[in-house]
Design a protein around this motif. Structure first.
Motif, PDB file in Angstrom:
ATOM      1  N   UNK A 261      17.962  -7.927  -9.651  1.00 46.76           N
ATOM      2  CA  UNK A 261      17.429  -8.612  -8.748  1.00 46.76           C
ATOM      3  C   UNK A 261      18.036  -9.821  -8.309  1.00 46.76           C
ATOM      4  N   UNK A 262      18.513 -10.515  -9.035  1.00 45.44           N
ATOM      5  CA  UNK A 262      19.243 -11.758  -9.535  1.00 45.44           C
ATOM      6  C   UNK A 262      20.314 -12.519  -8.179  1.00 45.44           C
ATOM      7  N   UNK A 263      21.218 -11.281  -7.925  1.00 45.31           N
ATOM      8  CA  UNK A 263      21.798 -11.366  -6.655  1.00 45.31           C
ATOM      9  C   UNK A 263      21.179 -11.474  -5.315  1.00 45.31           C
ATOM     10  N   UNK A 264      19.862 -10.906  -5.170  1.00 41.46           N
ATOM     11  CA  UNK A 264      19.247 -11.811  -3.839  1.00 41.46           C
ATOM     12  C   UNK A 264      18.185 -12.693  -3.792  1.00 41.46           C
ATOM     13  N   UNK A 265      17.241 -12.498  -5.258  1.00 41.91           N
ATOM     14  CA  UNK A 265      16.577 -13.534  -5.930  1.00 41.91           C
ATOM     15  C   UNK A 265      16.295 -14.768  -6.753  1.00 41.91           C
ATOM     16  N   UNK A 266      17.793 -14.958  -6.775  1.00 42.57           N
ATOM     17  CA  UNK A 266      18.145 -15.905  -7.783  1.00 42.57           C
ATOM     18  C   UNK A 266      16.763 -16.527  -8.765  1.00 42.57           C
ATOM     19  N   UNK A 305      18.806   8.249  -6.559  1.00 42.09           N
ATOM     20  CA  UNK A 305      20.359   8.582  -6.196  1.00 42.09           C
ATOM     21  C   UNK A 305      21.012   7.481  -6.644  1.00 42.09           C
ATOM     22  N   UNK A 306      21.543   7.880  -7.760  1.00 44.15           N
ATOM     23  CA  UNK A 306      22.054   6.374  -9.597  1.00 44.15           C
ATOM     24  C   UNK A 306      23.225   6.158  -8.476  1.00 44.15           C
ATOM     25  N   UNK A 307      24.301   7.254  -8.185  1.00 48.03           N
ATOM     26  CA  UNK A 307      24.783   6.442  -7.134  1.00 48.03           C
ATOM     27  C   UNK A 307      25.236   5.563  -5.750  1.00 48.03           C
ATOM     28  N   UNK A 308      24.640   5.577  -5.177  1.00 45.76           N
ATOM     29  CA  UNK A 308      24.044   4.574  -4.118  1.00 45.76           C
ATOM     30  C   UNK A 308      23.965   3.564  -4.718  1.00 45.76           C
ATOM     31  N   UNK A 309      22.609   3.411  -5.060  1.00 45.97           N
ATOM     32  CA  UNK A 309      22.245   2.356  -5.852  1.00 45.97           C
ATOM     33  C   UNK A 309      22.888   1.386  -6.757  1.00 45.97           C
ATOM     34  N   UNK A 310      23.647   1.714  -7.562  1.00 41.89           N
ATOM     35  CA  UNK A 310      24.825   1.455  -8.483  1.00 41.89           C
ATOM     36  C   UNK A 310      25.824   1.283  -7.540  1.00 41.89           C
ATOM     37  N   UNK A 311      26.313   1.670  -6.623  1.00 42.01           N
ATOM     38  CA  UNK A 311      27.489   0.841  -6.244  1.00 42.01           C
ATOM     39  C   UNK A 311      26.894   0.152  -5.416  1.00 42.01           C
ATOM     40  N   UNK A 312      26.288   0.204  -4.266  1.00 39.39           N
ATOM     41  CA  UNK A 312      25.398  -1.529  -4.522  1.00 39.39           C
ATOM     42  C   UNK A 312      25.418  -2.332  -4.780  1.00 39.39           C
ATOM     43  N   UNK A 313      24.239  -2.125  -5.706  1.00 36.81           N
ATOM     44  CA  UNK A 313      24.169  -3.233  -6.346  1.00 36.81           C
ATOM     45  C   UNK A 313      25.282  -4.410  -7.362  1.00 36.81           C
ATOM     46  N   UNK A 314      26.496  -3.247  -7.663  1.00 35.88           N
ATOM     47  CA  UNK A 314      27.349  -3.952  -7.994  1.00 35.88           C
ATOM     48  C   UNK A 314      27.853  -4.507  -7.473  1.00 35.88           C
ATOM     49  N   UNK A 315      28.787  -3.639  -6.499  1.00 37.91           N
ATOM     50  CA  UNK A 315      28.708  -4.414  -5.396  1.00 37.91           C
ATOM     51  C   UNK A 315      28.631  -6.251  -5.062  1.00 37.91           C
ATOM     52  N   UNK A 316      27.348  -6.046  -4.745  1.00 35.70           N
ATOM     53  CA  UNK A 316      26.914  -7.476  -4.628  1.00 35.70           C
ATOM     54  C   UNK A 316      27.432  -8.044  -5.461  1.00 35.70           C
ATOM     55  N   UNK A 317      26.421  -8.255  -7.102  1.00 33.53           N
ATOM     56  CA  UNK A 317      27.246  -8.565  -8.149  1.00 33.53           C
ATOM     57  C   UNK A 317      28.868  -9.011  -7.740  1.00 33.53           C
ATOM     58  N   UNK A 318      29.446  -8.299  -7.837  1.00 32.97           N
ATOM     59  CA  UNK A 318      30.789  -8.271  -7.883  1.00 32.97           C
ATOM     60  C   UNK A 318      31.988  -9.664  -7.144  1.00 32.97           C
ATOM     61  N   UNK A 319      30.851  -9.487  -5.288  1.00 35.10           N
ATOM     62  CA  UNK A 319      31.134  -9.962  -4.853  1.00 35.10           C
ATOM     63  C   UNK A 319      30.666 -12.067  -5.193  1.00 35.10           C
TER      64      UNK A 319
END
Length: 379
Positions: A261-266, A305-319
């Motif tokens: 949650x750190x990406x959205x709630x620091x 939905x392990x693929x969907x949540x992992x891809x979207x959350x990791x992409x947020x951290x990468x950005x």
């Protein structure tokens, strides 16, 4: 890359380049654990100008599994992990230095660790590192920083109450059990963790990966952090800045494990990703599908939905990590079952999702330290 107008050659170490007509040059730099490189420009007459230039370390990446100190001391749990290494299914082992109990897995020579009885002597660090390095394995040392009931209890009993997070009444914060959360703003707490990190890097751990590098979750208005003069987020980031130089001096990388949650709630746990990214070589977000609520990142049922949540959350951290351009994202992925049975398919789905999101490295977490080889393809 740089500009040296009028220079005939530019050198750094054993590398040399001839600048273009405009003075621009590019030099390859070998990473040897240093944080800077000496660059010398020489003109046709032999005159020189020298500058010390900071360089960013780039982590080589990893395919890793978690091993606690007690698991490493058990041949029943250690040998299957070594089989994963020999079969080239993983290239990295994460081995605990100090865990959530506050115990150091080996016999630390840090004076405060000895004074408070933190040493568990579960494994011989030098022996373990030699064994893993002989197999060509990269070794990550996990160091649980501020959740430390051993240091917390000893500090309270010695009268060093400022070393603990407190409630508004001045008692130790009890959210994780009495004396469990030490104060990230206290200089002695910081020095203790950095001393353990520096010792581990000197022993030969390739990475120091901090965990619980945060404040306790909960109502911050109910907490007191003695000595805190800035925001909790900046204080945590400042600790990483102080630690990084000491770790890099011994040729090791520094990473920080963070909540998903750190990406959205620091501010919820004092983990500001862009701020922390300036002071680490990689961020390791714990994006376990079982830990997300329904609808997070637009995913109806994250655990299913392990693929969907992992891809979207990791992409947020990468950005967010890319804001400073030098920090890698190496996610913690789920290799355990909670509400849903997680087998090889679910693990592979997370690995693929992380790659698709721009993170081709990973760490697998299973508290029991048991891993299914069929989830990991040989390389």
């Amino acid at each position: 890359r740089g500009t040296a107008v009028g220079a005939a050659t530019v050198t750094a170490g054993d590398e040399q380049a001839r600048p273009g007509e405009d003075g621009e040059f590019v030099l390859p730099v070998r990473q040897d654990g240093g944080t800077s490189v000496t660059v010398t420009a020489t003109d046709a007459a032999g005159n020189t100008a020298t500058e010390e230039v900071p360089v960013a370390l780039r982590h080589p990446g990893m395919r890793a599994v978690h091993m606690s100190a007690s698991a490493w001391s058990s041949a029943t749990l250690r040998e299957p992990v070594m089989d994963l290494v020999r079969e080239r299914r993983i290239d990295t082992v994460q081995l605990d230095i100090k865990d959530e109990s506050g115990k150091v897995g080996y016999s630390s020579q840090v004076p405060l660790a000895q004074e408070i009885g933190a040493n568990a002597d579960l494994y011989d660090a030098r022996e373990a590192l030699d064994m893993l390095h002989a197999e060509g394995v990269h070794v990550v040392g996990r160091l649980v920083a501020f959740r430390d009931p051993v240091l917390g209890r000893a500090s309270w009993e010695s009268g060093d109450h400022q070393r603990l997070v407190q409630d508004t009444g001045g008692s130790p914060w009890s959210g994780y059990g009495s004396y469990s959360f030490t104060n990230f703003a206290d200089p002695e707490v910081r020095e203790y963790n950095i001393a353990l990190a520096e010792e581990a890097a000197e022993l030969g751990f390739d990475d120091i990966l901090y965990d619980y590098i945060r404040r306790p979750d909960g109502d911050i208005d109910a907490m007191r952090f003695p000595g805190l003069e800035t925001s909790p987020e900046k204080s945590v980031a400042d600790f990483l800045a102080d630690s990084r130089e000491a770790i890099h001096e011994h040729g090791a990388y520094q990473g920080a494990s963070v909540f998903g949650i750190a990406a959205t709630r620091p501010t919820q746990i004092a983990q500001d990703i862009p701020m922390m990214s300036e002071h680490v070589d990689y961020i390791a977000p714990m994006v376990y599908p079982s830990h997300w609520g329904p609808g997070e990142y637009g995913v109806d049922s994250p655990e299913n939905q392990p693929y969907d949540i992992t891809r979207r959350s990791v992409a947020d951290f990468v950005d967010q990590a890319n804001e400073n351009g030098t920090t890698e994202i190496i996610p913690w992925l789920q290799a355990f079952s909670l509400g849903v049975d997680y087998g090889p398919g679910e693990v592979r789905a997370q690995i693929e999702a992380a790659e698709d999101a721009g993170a081709d490295s990973f760490l697998l977490w299973n508290a029991a330290c048991r891993y299914d080889a069929s989830a990991l393809a040989p390389t």
